[in-house]
Scaffold this motif. Structure first.
Motif, PDB file in Angstrom:
ATOM      1  N   ARG A  60      19.556  52.506  42.760  1.00 32.71           N
ATOM      2  CA  ARG A  60      20.039  53.092  44.003  1.00 32.71           C
ATOM      3  C   ARG A  60      21.275  53.943  43.757  1.00 32.71           C
ATOM      4  O   ARG A  60      21.427  55.023  44.332  1.00 32.71           O
ATOM      5  CB  ARG A  60      20.356  51.975  45.013  1.00 32.71           C
ATOM      6  CG  ARG A  60      20.694  52.487  46.409  1.00 32.71           C
ATOM      7  CD  ARG A  60      19.504  53.162  47.030  1.00 32.71           C
ATOM      8  NE  ARG A  60      19.836  53.866  48.259  1.00 32.71           N
ATOM      9  CZ  ARG A  60      18.997  54.632  48.930  1.00 32.71           C
ATOM     10  NH1 ARG A  60      17.769  54.805  48.485  1.00 32.71           N
ATOM     11  NH2 ARG A  60      19.360  55.252  50.030  1.00 32.71           N
ATOM     12  N   SER A 103      14.029  59.026  49.489  1.00 34.88           N
ATOM     13  CA  SER A 103      14.136  57.715  48.854  1.00 34.88           C
ATOM     14  C   SER A 103      12.792  57.255  48.296  1.00 34.88           C
ATOM     15  O   SER A 103      12.717  56.716  47.193  1.00 34.88           O
ATOM     16  CB  SER A 103      14.665  56.697  49.869  1.00 34.88           C
ATOM     17  OG  SER A 103      14.757  55.412  49.289  1.00 34.88           O
ATOM     18  N   GLN A 155      12.922  57.637  44.235  1.00 38.44           N
ATOM     19  CA  GLN A 155      13.399  56.347  43.732  1.00 38.44           C
ATOM     20  C   GLN A 155      12.266  55.328  43.694  1.00 38.44           C
ATOM     21  O   GLN A 155      11.900  54.837  42.629  1.00 38.44           O
ATOM     22  CB  GLN A 155      14.547  55.810  44.589  1.00 38.44           C
ATOM     23  CG  GLN A 155      15.096  54.504  43.995  1.00 38.44           C
ATOM     24  CD  GLN A 155      16.076  53.798  44.905  1.00 38.44           C
ATOM     25  OE1 GLN A 155      16.180  54.115  46.079  1.00 38.44           O
ATOM     26  NE2 GLN A 155      16.783  52.829  44.369  1.00 38.44           N
TER      27      GLN A 155
END
Length: 442
Positions: free
Chosen positions: A16, A258, A262
């Protein structure tokens, strides 16, 4: 299917902190928008995020597998839930009668920026009207905040990148030596302290939600107030104006980034592993054991009167052992790879026909409006935890249906085999040329 280039490397794990740090960099933000970000390196086109979402991939790379990964491994299923709901909502909205669509105008970027400037101006005016104790002077006098025009373009916060947790320069230099840190507008070090300015709008937001006023001395409360006043208040203004999907763009862009840069790379990296952690560790131990055994035999042959040629045969033992170890560090068991099998995931092991506990949890996870994303009470969790180590090592297996995933594993196996062969050849040559000790004979 052929192999991928032998220089291929599976996607690196994206933490993160790394995602947030890169997403706040202007150059990286541009690459995120274009889809060319280094965060997605190592992912074949056939396993791209959009193809998984569109249902063009097979297990264990399907959209359901992605949801299960987010639910049980990354604990962020709400991101994909919102993403899928937004797509469905946008499609249903476009198909609504034109008479209904006329009632919900589009929320434009100009309107969003206007609201942001308005909120900041109101906060500034409230702060200006607050005199210091014993005098009525402007508390912004002589500060950089006084010089900044609230209508200027730089006062508009970039909302297409996620907020970051404040970091000090020392923290960043320790994590990434030699790299420069681009401060985010959300970091306390890059903005003047305006906690009292934000308290009014955030207090109103909490009051409207029926929540108690927050404990103001909590850590990071100032940053959270900024998030509420910038993200949430802007979003509420948009949704109070229209139900057009564009009103949710501010949230969708953050979730989309995101997921793409990720969660998706981490999912592909995780899926390459064909065995569970106990099995991969077991394979690694076997690999090291094979290497150690080959070394032991080599030493015995050197000390004996045996012909040097026998030492060359030990290259096979070294090659297999080193190949096994290298593959294990990439999450693969070569025995399972040979059959193109993978371990069935823990939540897949305890299905009961159509109404299995894990299956019901997975189905609920696709319900964006009612899912709690909680599985702590699911019976499969306790059942799997109670299994002994050997049963986990030799758990049930399933065929890998996705051909591109098998292609990735083929490439990793060949890489491991080449490394093992090269290293074993060097070791064999070294031991062959060592003079015999002639201490004993077989």
């Amino acid at each position: 299917m052929g192999l991928l280039p032998l220089t291929y490397s599976r996607p690196s794990h994206v933490s993160r902190e790394e995602f947030e740090a890169r997403a706040t960099s202007p150059s990286e933000r541009a690459s995120l928008r274009s889809g060319r970000s280094s965060l997605s390196a190592g992912i074949p086109d056939a396993l791209a995020f959009d193809k998984i979402i569109a249902g063009e991939t097979c297990p264990p790379m399907s959209v359901r597998d992605f949801m299960n990964y987010l639910l049980f491994i990354e604990f962020s299923a709400e991101n994909l839930q919102f993403y899928l709901w937004y797509q469905s909502y946008s499609e249903r909205f476009r198909k609504a009668p034109k008479s209904d669509l006329a009632l919900a105008p589009e929320w434009t970027r100009e309107m969003e920026e206007e609201i942001q400037v308005k909120l900041q101006r109101e906060a500034t005016e409230k702060m200006r009207r607050r005199p210091k104790r014993g005098q009525a002077t402007d508390i912004f006098e002589g500060t950089d905040f006084e010089k900044r025009d609230p209508m200027a373009a730089e006062a508009i916060i970039e909302l297409d990148s996620p907020p970051v947790t404040p970091k000090t320069q020392n923290d960043v230099e320790e994590a990434h030596p030699g790299e420069l840190y681009n401060e985010s507008v959300y970091c306390p070090s890059s903005l003047p302290s305006v906690t009292s300015t934000l308290r009014s709008p955030t207090s109103e937001a909490f009051h409207a939600a029926g929540a108690k006023a927050p404990f103001t001395i909590q850590p990071f409360r100032e940053e959270i107030d900024r998030i509420i006043s910038t993200y949430i208040m802007t979003l509420l203004h948009a949704l109070s104006y229209t139900t057009h999907p564009s009103a949710l763009d501010i949230a969708f862009k953050s979730v989309d980034a995101s997921l793409r840069f990720q969660s998706h790379p981490n999912f592909v990296r995780w899926s390459v592993c064909n065995g569970n952690p106990p099995r991969v560790s077991f394979a690694r131990v076997l690999g090291f054991s094979g290497i150690a055994l080959s070394f032991g035999l080599a030493v015995m042959l050197v000390l004996s009167t045996a012909s040097r040629g026998w030492r060359g045969f030990l290259a096979f033992g070294w090659a297999i052992g080193i190949c096994t170890v290298v593959a294990s560090y990439k999450g693969m068991c070569i025995c399972m790879y040979a059959m193109h099998h993978r371990h069935i995931r823990p939540w897949e092991l305890f299905l009961d026909a159509e109404e299995g506990a894990a299956d019901s949890a997975s189905k609920r996870s696709f319900d964006s409006l009612s899912s709690s994303n909680s599985f702590e009470d699911e019976p499969w969790l306790a059942n799997y935890s109670s299994k002994n180590l050997m049963r986990k090592i030799f758990d049930k297996e399933a065929w890998i249906e996705e051909p591109v995933l098998r292609q990735i594993q083929d490439t990793i196996f060949v890489q491991s085999l080449l490394i093992g062969s090269a290293a074993s050849a060097v070791l064999a040559v070294i031991f062959v040329f060592i003079p015999s000790g002639n201490f004993f004979s077989f």
